[in-house]
Write a protein that holds these residues in place. Structure first.
Motif, PDB file in Angstrom:
ATOM      1  N   ARG A 240       4.520  -5.162   8.831  1.00  0.00           N
ATOM      2  CA  ARG A 240       3.374  -4.931   9.702  1.00  0.00           C
ATOM      3  C   ARG A 240       3.577  -5.643  11.034  1.00  0.00           C
ATOM      4  O   ARG A 240       3.285  -5.075  12.095  1.00  0.00           O
TER       5      ARG A 240
ATOM      6  N   GLU B 273       0.827  -1.195   0.000  1.00  0.00           N
ATOM      7  CA  GLU B 273       0.000   0.000   0.000  1.00  0.00           C
ATOM      8  C   GLU B 273       0.873   1.261   0.000  1.00  0.00           C
ATOM      9  O   GLU B 273       0.554   2.267  -0.629  1.00  0.00           O
TER      10      GLU B 273
ATOM     11  N   ASP C 250      -7.004  -2.694  -4.196  1.00  0.00           N
ATOM     12  CA  ASP C 250      -6.223  -3.559  -3.314  1.00  0.00           C
ATOM     13  C   ASP C 250      -6.834  -4.955  -3.313  1.00  0.00           C
ATOM     14  O   ASP C 250      -8.046  -5.096  -3.413  1.00  0.00           O
TER      15      ASP C 250
HETATM   16 MG   LIG Z   1      -2.343  -3.728   1.793  1.00  0.00          MG
END
Ligand SMILES: [Mg+2]
Ligand SMILES: Nc1ncnc2c1ncn2[C@@H]1O[C@H](COP(=O)(O)OP(=O)(O)OP(=O)(O)O)[C@@H](O)[C@H]1O
Length: 461
Positions: A356, A173, A237
């Motif tokens: 993440r 992203e 996405d």
């Molecule tokens: Mg993503």
């Protein structure tokens, strides 16, 4: 600026707006207005249409050429409303019909000023975003990622459709945002749709909008994401999740640059740059017949591949420090840094959840930390690894607390051993089970019991 050939009206409007605390200049016709505007750009221009020498319409065009941000409100006689409507098309802010209510003028001017302020805010926010989220916003010390950053900068200049692929949590992203914010479209909108998060039946209307009454529940006309992203960038996405039917429709928009709202018949032209992202292997999906090849080719004009964190260990340290700073500031905590033993744990972990997972681990550690520095025990279980079991962390008594039940300690230890083994095996459960010398069933059972995620990559549900 008040422009009217009637002196009484000029004086009246100047007085009314002056009372509102506004600084007012006046002009008697279009020529004078344009001259005055050259000297000082007014935020709002209130202008009669019919005037000697130069009409309001002509003056409107000249003023907007000098400053597109100026709100021009035209004052028109009822018989000339058609002209006023044309003026709106030419970029006027609004018009009032004579005789007008002074309150109407006051409201219009106030609204014009508000919108102007909002526009200025949006431009400056977008500029800030583009500084923060341009390619430079992707922090890395890794040569391959630095190359990716350069490719982003190059690709951003074009209008080419981009496919961003890579494992979950690797920054897809972020890459998509960088393509937008480094592009000439940066002052336009950046709109995202998560194709996996929206129920199949609603996705088409999410993309293209719908007309009032198009289906049960469509009480009003709604603009879709394509319309919202006009002159900007649309991030699709999790593109691997869209249905065959929608794949056809998407293909058409990409090829023809036009679409219709659901339940509508007007064809809408679109100027949107498309960036698609996925953690699935689209090529394999094409081979398996679940993703259209023609759509794949259209999306895949340029591919940007993000790199798993385990393949760029130099970034672990860099990103850990970055997140430490961010989360300390967010939580108003003064955390100085990582104890070397904690950093060793971070460096030893395999990060199946990539950046993440690292961000989450550091956030937790920042919140848990008690003495201004991150220690291994502040890290989530399974990351606070030791090659040998750490006797302290497993101690049945803590400095302050009472003895802990045997079952808890055993569970905790098992959880950690399993997480570490999963990490060493890149999340593959079959191999993990072999290493731990237990059956795959037993492993699955324990994963469930201890709530260990994310899902493995060997095809298990
Ligand atoms: Mg993503
Ligand atoms: N190089 C980087 N520098 C700074 N922050 C990063 C970097 N890479 C990832 N992040 C941060 O890590 C988090 C995860 O990144 P992102 O959401 O872009 O991943 P993703 O690949 O889209 O994951 P998913 O497939 O699960 O959607 C975000 O908060 C993002 O800002």
């Amino acid at each position: 600026m008040v422009v009217d050939d009637d002196e009484a009206i000029r004086q009246m409007l100047a007085a009314v707006l002056g009372k509102e605390g506004l600084q007012v200049v006046t002009a008697t016709d279009g020529v004078e207005a344009v001259e005055a505007f050259h000297r000082q750009h007014a935020a709002v221009v209130l202008m009669d249409i019919r005037m000697p020498r130069m009409s309001g319409l002509e003056a409107l065009k000249k003023i907007l050429e000098i400053d597109r941000g100026t709100a021009v409100i035209l004052m028109t006689a009822f018989a000339e409303v058609g002209t006023a409507v044309q003026a709106i098309k030419d970029g006027a802010f609004d018009y009032v019909i004579k005789p007008y209510d002074i309150e109407e003028i006051r409201l219009l001017v106030r609204r014009a000023l508000e919108i102007r302020t909002m526009r200025a805010d949006i431009v400056s926010l977008r500029r800030e975003l583009s500084e923060r989220y341009g390619a430079e916003g992707i922090l890395t010390d890794n040569p391959r990622m630095l190359e990716l950053r350069q490719t982003i900068a190059k690709v951003a200049r074009s209008n080419a459709t981009v496919l961003v692929s890579g494992e979950s949590g690797t920054g897809k992203e972020l890459v998509a945002a960088a393509v937008h914010y480094a592009s000439p479209r940066a002052t336009g909108p950046f709109v995202k749709v998560n194709c996996a998060a929206i129920p199949e039946g609603l996705l088409e209307s999410e993309f293209f909008g719908h007309e009032k009454g198009a289906f049960t529940g469509a009480a009003n006309r709604r603009r879709g994401r394509f319309e919202q992203a006009e002159h900007g960038t649309l991030l699709l996405d999790e593109i691997g999740e869209i249905s065959p039917g929608l794949q056809v429709k998407l293909l058409r928009v990409i090829q023809e640059r036009e679409f219709e709202r659901v339940g509508g018949s007007t064809t809408i032209k679109t100027d949107v740059r498309i960036v698609a992202a996925t953690n699935r292997d689209l090529e394999a999906m094409v081979r398996a017949g679940t993703f259209r090849q023609d759509l794949y080719f259209r999306l895949n004009v340029v591919t940007l591949k993000t790199i798993p964190l385990r393949e760029r260990p130099e970034d672990i340290r860099l990103l850990a420090h970055h997140f430490l700073e961010r989360f300390s500031a967010d939580n108003d905590l003064a955390i100085r840094g990582f104890d070397p033993s904690a950093m060793d744990c971070l460096l030893a972990h395999s990060w199946p959840g990539n950046v993440r997972e690292l961000a989450n681990a550091v956030e937790r550690a920042v919140v848990m930390s008690t003495n201004g520095i991150i220690l291994p025990e502040d890290l989530p279980e399974g990351i606070a690894c030791r090659t040998a079991p750490n006797p302290d962390a497993l101690s049945a008594t803590t400095a302050s607390g009472p003895a802990r039940p045997l079952r808890d300690l055993v569970n905790e230890f098992e959880t950690r051993v399993i997480r570490e083994a999963l990490g060493r095996n890149g999340g593959n459960r079959a191999r993990t089970a072999v290493e731990l010398a237990i059956s795959r069933r037993a492993l699955l059972y324990k994963l469930q019991e201890y709530g260990i995620g994310p899902a493995g990559r060997d095809g298990e549900p």
